[in-house]
Design an enzyme around this catalytic site. Structure first.
Site, PDB file in Angstrom:
ATOM      1  N   GLU A   1      24.715  17.191 108.757  1.00 56.51           N
ATOM      2  CA  GLU A   1      24.921  15.849 108.960  1.00 56.51           C
ATOM      3  C   GLU A   1      25.528  15.106 109.995  1.00 56.51           C
ATOM      4  OE1 GLU A   1      22.723  13.988 107.239  1.00 56.51           O
ATOM      5  OE2 GLU A   1      22.019  15.363 105.854  1.00 56.51           O
TER       6      GLU A   1
ATOM      7  N   ARG B   1      20.475   0.766 103.195  1.00 55.44           N
ATOM      8  CA  ARG B   1      20.315   1.411 102.056  1.00 55.44           C
ATOM      9  C   ARG B   1      19.559   0.573 101.046  1.00 55.44           C
ATOM     10  NH1 ARG B   1      21.485   6.720 102.339  1.00 55.44           N
ATOM     11  NH2 ARG B   1      23.836   7.012 103.198  1.00 55.44           N
TER      12      ARG B   1
ATOM     13  N   GLU C   1      13.013  12.003 109.846  1.00 53.74           N
ATOM     14  CA  GLU C   1      11.951  11.127 110.141  1.00 53.74           C
ATOM     15  C   GLU C   1      12.264   9.859 108.886  1.00 53.74           C
ATOM     16  OE1 GLU C   1       7.016  10.709 109.400  1.00 53.74           O
ATOM     17  OE2 GLU C   1       7.911  12.819 109.436  1.00 53.74           O
TER      18      GLU C   1
END
Length: 194
Positions: free
Chosen positions: A101, A73, A147
């Site tokens: 997801e 992250r 991507e």
């Protein structure tokens, strides 16, 4: 009648918008500087990140393990272990987002999905609302990562997840909250998939 927490119109602390200026418009959020009138009738600034919200899904395999994803992250400059999660597209149903997801990051479709509430992770400055879900009856498909998205799928039992939380190894708030919600449901003898 007792007031409910979360009532947007009736509070002795109600802050009324009296001005607003957009400071940034991005693909994910908009930053707005508001001027509000507080309950004392004085004007104060409030900076708010307007966000479409997100979802988080805890998916249980037949053997009792949960699918988790490990990813870097950038915002916090570290690798985190989380339940699959993502941003809700404008107008998208949160449950659809959660299932999307799960397949994108984890490579599974769920036949059964249960809503487990929602949380405001940073209510002091953001409108982001994260919807929580539990899923089981999984069918293996394939990952469809966005991507630039790089994740490693890991499988842990609820006990292992809770142990990592207690040891300070899991820091993601939505994952921590959802893990404890599932623990509470199980302790009450409820099947999360009902």
């Amino acid at each position: 009648m007792e007031k409910l927490t979360g009532d947007k119109t009736d509070s002795i602390f109600l802050e009324k918008e009296i001005g607003k200026e957009s400071k940034f418009q991005g693909a994910v959020f908009e930053a707005i500087k508001y001027t509000i009138q507080g309950p004392d009738q004085c004007a104060y600034p409030r900076e708010v990140v307007q966000h479409h919200g997100g979802c988080c899904i805890a998916a249980a395999l037949p053997d009792g393990r949960f699918l988790m994803v490990r990813q870097y992250r950038f915002a916090v400059q570290q690798e985190l272990l989380e339940f699959p999660a993502g941003k809700i597209e404008k107008g998208e149903d949160p449950a659809v987002c959660a299932q999307r997801e799960l397949e994108e990051e984890g490579g599974y479709l769920a036949a059964s999905v249960k809503e487990m509430g929602y949380v405001y992770p940073t209510c002091g400055y953001s409108t982001e609302k994260i919807f929580l879900y539990y899923a089981d009856q999984l069918k293996r498909t394939a990952q469809h990562l966005d991507e630039g998205e790089h994740v490693k799928v890991e499988y842990l039992t609820l006990s292992e997840i809770l142990q990592l939380i207690e040891e300070g190894q899991i820091h993601d708030a939505k994952t921590i909250i959802l893990a404890y919600k599932i623990k509470t449901m199980r302790e009450k003898g409820c099947r999360c998939s009902e």
